[in-house]
Design a protein around this motif. Structure first.
Motif, PDB file in Angstrom:
ATOM      1  N   ASP B   1       0.848  -1.190   0.000  1.00 16.96           N
ATOM      2  CA  ASP B   1       0.000   0.000   0.000  1.00 16.96           C
ATOM      3  C   ASP B   1       0.884   1.241   0.000  1.00 16.96           C
ATOM      4  O   ASP B   1       1.658   1.465   0.907  1.00 16.96           O
ATOM      5  CB  ASP B   1      -0.916  -0.019   1.225  1.00 16.96           C
ATOM      6  N   ALA B   2       0.796   2.039  -1.053  1.00 16.83           N
ATOM      7  CA  ALA B   2       1.646   3.206  -1.185  1.00 16.83           C
ATOM      8  C   ALA B   2       1.049   4.432  -0.539  1.00 16.83           C
ATOM      9  O   ALA B   2       1.615   5.510  -0.657  1.00 16.83           O
ATOM     10  CB  ALA B   2       1.914   3.476  -2.668  1.00 16.83           C
ATOM     11  N   GLY B   3      -0.067   4.325   0.166  1.00 12.42           N
ATOM     12  CA  GLY B   3      -0.622   5.446   0.890  1.00 12.42           C
ATOM     13  C   GLY B   3      -1.165   6.529   0.001  1.00 12.42           C
ATOM     14  O   GLY B   3      -0.963   7.714   0.298  1.00 12.42           O
ATOM     15  N   ILE B   4      -1.835   6.167  -1.087  1.00 13.43           N
ATOM     16  CA  ILE B   4      -2.394   7.147  -2.010  1.00 13.43           C
ATOM     17  C   ILE B   4      -3.906   7.040  -1.977  1.00 13.43           C
ATOM     18  O   ILE B   4      -4.459   5.954  -2.136  1.00 13.43           O
ATOM     19  CB  ILE B   4      -1.925   6.878  -3.458  1.00 13.43           C
ATOM     20  N   THR B   5      -4.550   8.175  -1.799  1.00 15.63           N
ATOM     21  CA  THR B   5      -6.006   8.220  -1.771  1.00 15.63           C
ATOM     22  C   THR B   5      -6.494   9.204  -2.813  1.00 15.63           C
ATOM     23  O   THR B   5      -6.066  10.364  -2.826  1.00 15.63           O
ATOM     24  CB  THR B   5      -6.531   8.649  -0.393  1.00 15.63           C
ATOM     25  N   GLN B   6      -7.378   8.734  -3.678  1.00 17.48           N
ATOM     26  CA  GLN B   6      -7.993   9.616  -4.653  1.00 17.48           C
ATOM     27  C   GLN B   6      -9.444   9.861  -4.245  1.00 17.48           C
ATOM     28  O   GLN B   6     -10.146   8.945  -3.828  1.00 17.48           O
ATOM     29  CB  GLN B   6      -7.970   8.991  -6.048  1.00 17.48           C
ATOM     30  N   SER B   7      -9.877  11.104  -4.407  1.00 15.25           N
ATOM     31  CA  SER B   7     -11.274  11.405  -4.128  1.00 15.25           C
ATOM     32  C   SER B   7     -11.805  12.428  -5.129  1.00 15.25           C
ATOM     33  O   SER B   7     -11.056  13.308  -5.569  1.00 15.25           O
ATOM     34  CB  SER B   7     -11.423  11.950  -2.701  1.00 15.25           C
ATOM     35  N   PRO B   8     -13.074  12.272  -5.539  1.00 13.30           N
ATOM     36  CA  PRO B   8     -13.939  11.143  -5.241  1.00 13.30           C
ATOM     37  C   PRO B   8     -13.544   9.914  -6.048  1.00 13.30           C
ATOM     38  O   PRO B   8     -12.681  10.001  -6.910  1.00 13.30           O
ATOM     39  CB  PRO B   8     -15.317  11.665  -5.676  1.00 13.30           C
ATOM     40  N   ARG B   9     -14.157   8.783  -5.802  1.00 10.82           N
ATOM     41  CA  ARG B   9     -13.893   7.577  -6.592  1.00 10.82           C
ATOM     42  C   ARG B   9     -14.743   7.568  -7.861  1.00 10.82           C
ATOM     43  O   ARG B   9     -14.342   7.004  -8.875  1.00 10.82           O
ATOM     44  CB  ARG B   9     -14.200   6.324  -5.766  1.00 10.82           C
ATOM     45  N   HIS B  10     -15.909   8.167  -7.762  1.00 14.53           N
ATOM     46  CA  HIS B  10     -16.803   8.268  -8.913  1.00 14.53           C
ATOM     47  C   HIS B  10     -17.447   9.647  -8.900  1.00 14.53           C
ATOM     48  O   HIS B  10     -17.730  10.186  -7.818  1.00 14.53           O
ATOM     49  CB  HIS B  10     -17.924   7.223  -8.863  1.00 14.53           C
ATOM     50  N   LYS B  11     -17.644  10.188 -10.086  1.00 11.63           N
ATOM     51  CA  LYS B  11     -18.342  11.475 -10.155  1.00 11.63           C
ATOM     52  C   LYS B  11     -19.034  11.572 -11.501  1.00 11.63           C
ATOM     53  O   LYS B  11     -18.460  11.237 -12.549  1.00 11.63           O
ATOM     54  CB  LYS B  11     -17.379  12.639  -9.973  1.00 11.63           C
ATOM     55  N   VAL B  12     -20.285  12.054 -11.451  1.00  5.85           N
ATOM     56  CA  VAL B  12     -21.043  12.360 -12.653  1.00  5.85           C
ATOM     57  C   VAL B  12     -21.390  13.834 -12.596  1.00  5.85           C
ATOM     58  O   VAL B  12     -21.887  14.316 -11.573  1.00  5.85           O
ATOM     59  CB  VAL B  12     -22.326  11.507 -12.742  1.00  5.85           C
ATOM     60  N   THR B  13     -21.105  14.536 -13.674  1.00  8.17           N
ATOM     61  CA  THR B  13     -21.389  15.957 -13.689  1.00  8.17           C
ATOM     62  C   THR B  13     -21.810  16.382 -15.087  1.00  8.17           C
ATOM     63  O   THR B  13     -21.833  15.561 -16.019  1.00  8.17           O
ATOM     64  CB  THR B  13     -20.164  16.759 -13.216  1.00  8.17           C
ATOM     65  N   GLU B  14     -22.141  17.651 -15.223  1.00  9.88           N
ATOM     66  CA  GLU B  14     -22.632  18.134 -16.504  1.00  9.88           C
ATOM     67  C   GLU B  14     -21.576  18.973 -17.224  1.00  9.88           C
ATOM     68  O   GLU B  14     -20.705  19.589 -16.601  1.00  9.88           O
ATOM     69  CB  GLU B  14     -23.895  18.972 -16.283  1.00  9.88           C
ATOM     70  N   THR B  15     -21.697  18.995 -18.514  1.00  6.26           N
ATOM     71  CA  THR B  15     -20.808  19.811 -19.339  1.00  6.26           C
ATOM     72  C   THR B  15     -20.827  21.255 -18.860  1.00  6.26           C
ATOM     73  O   THR B  15     -21.892  21.807 -18.555  1.00  6.26           O
ATOM     74  CB  THR B  15     -21.245  19.740 -20.812  1.00  6.26           C
ATOM     75  N   GLY B  16     -19.642  21.844 -18.781  1.00  4.77           N
ATOM     76  CA  GLY B  16     -19.525  23.247 -18.407  1.00  4.77           C
ATOM     77  C   GLY B  16     -19.306  23.496 -16.933  1.00  4.77           C
ATOM     78  O   GLY B  16     -18.991  24.635 -16.538  1.00  4.77           O
ATOM     79  N   THR B  17     -19.440  22.485 -16.122  1.00  2.00           N
ATOM     80  CA  THR B  17     -19.232  22.672 -14.678  1.00  2.00           C
ATOM     81  C   THR B  17     -17.762  22.463 -14.330  1.00  2.00           C
ATOM     82  O   THR B  17     -17.060  21.712 -15.005  1.00  2.00           O
ATOM     83  CB  THR B  17     -20.084  21.702 -13.860  1.00  2.00           C
ATOM     84  N   PRO B  18     -17.292  23.123 -13.283  1.00  2.00           N
ATOM     85  CA  PRO B  18     -15.922  22.876 -12.832  1.00  2.00           C
ATOM     86  C   PRO B  18     -15.860  21.594 -11.999  1.00  2.00           C
ATOM     87  O   PRO B  18     -16.797  21.254 -11.287  1.00  2.00           O
ATOM     88  CB  PRO B  18     -15.610  24.101 -11.981  1.00  2.00           C
ATOM     89  N   VAL B  19     -14.737  20.903 -12.119  1.00  2.00           N
ATOM     90  CA  VAL B  19     -14.538  19.659 -11.380  1.00  2.00           C
ATOM     91  C   VAL B  19     -13.126  19.659 -10.812  1.00  2.00           C
ATOM     92  O   VAL B  19     -12.179  20.010 -11.515  1.00  2.00           O
ATOM     93  CB  VAL B  19     -14.698  18.430 -12.300  1.00  2.00           C
ATOM     94  N   THR B  20     -13.003  19.252  -9.568  1.00  2.00           N
ATOM     95  CA  THR B  20     -11.679  19.101  -8.961  1.00  2.00           C
ATOM     96  C   THR B  20     -11.543  17.705  -8.388  1.00  2.00           C
ATOM     97  O   THR B  20     -12.400  17.236  -7.632  1.00  2.00           O
ATOM     98  CB  THR B  20     -11.446  20.137  -7.847  1.00  2.00           C
TER      99      THR B  20
END
Lengths: 115, 114
Positions: B1-20
């Motif tokens: 385990d390299a101690g890496i966490t990604q968030s979110p794991r899943h995301k659904v959004t609409e065209t034109g919205t900002p995402v981080t």
């Protein structure tokens, strides 16, 4: 940018048999590192094996070994005694010892293991 | 385990919205990377970082920005998401010590842009 080519999009092997996955790369450099990664359906990227270009001896990790041909710019992965858990996508990757920071990946080979 | 966490794991959004998307590591590794994975393309580098506030572009950086204000966090931002950015995004880290060090990957974020 370096180019890494995996010419076999899909491969299959009978359980307990041996399979070889191909990888070639394009570089003018003499010092670099090569890697094979496995990506099972869980989507995790798992390091399988690594090879330093300055080492003549081929790397081995249990049932996994490589055939590194520096002059031919070839880095194939051999899986012996294939198991059902070996079914996955396999990616070959290259990293320069000069530019250093970037890794370049092939497009992957999907391996199916037939019971 | 390299101690890496990604968030979110899943995301659904609409065209034109900002995402981080966030990548967090617990082992103070110097190098951090963002990739996207698409069928037939393997993994393609978007941006990478070689230290706090030190970043550089990868092969497919258009439409993406990154920030690294702390060693442990590397953020990927889509300022105005497009459907072509639907993909699986992976964060990776690499130790700065040892020239043969491989990358270790997070579990990925599946991003769908409708």
């Amino acid at each position: 940018a370096q180019t890494v080519t995996q010419s076999q999009p899909e491969m299959s092997v009978q359980e307990a048999e041996t399979v070889t996955l191909s990888c070639t790369y394009d570089t003018s450099e003499s010092d670099y590192y090569l890697f094979w990664y496995k990506q099972p359906p869980s989507r995790q990227m798992i390091l399988v094996i690594r090879q330093e270009a300055y080492k003549q001896q081929n790397a081995t990790e249990n049932r996994f070994s490589v055939n590194f041909q520096k002059a031919a710019k070839s880095f194939s992965l051999k899986i012996s005694d294939s198991q059902l858990g070996d079914a996955a996508m396999y990616f070959c990757a290259y990293r320069s010892d000069y530019t250093g920071n970037q890794f370049y990946f092939g497009t992957g080979t999907s391996l199916t293991v037939i019971p | 385990d390299a101690g890496i966490t990604q968030s979110p794991r899943h995301k659904v959004t609409e065209t034109g919205t900002p995402v981080t998307l966030r990548c967090h590591q617990t082992e103070n590794h110097r190098y951090m990377y963002w990739y996207r994975q698409d069928p037939g393309h393997g993994l393609r580098l978007i941006h990478y970082s070689y230290g706090v506030k030190d970043t550089d572009k990868g092969e497919v950086s258009d439409g993406y920005s990154v920030s690294r204000s702390k060693t442990e966090d590397f953020l990927l931002t889509l300022e105005s998401a497009t459907s072509s950015q639907t993909s699986v995004y992976f964060c990776a880290i690499r130790s700065g010590t040892g020239r043969n060090q491989p990358q270790h990957f997070g579990d990925g974020t599946r991003l769908s842009i409708l």
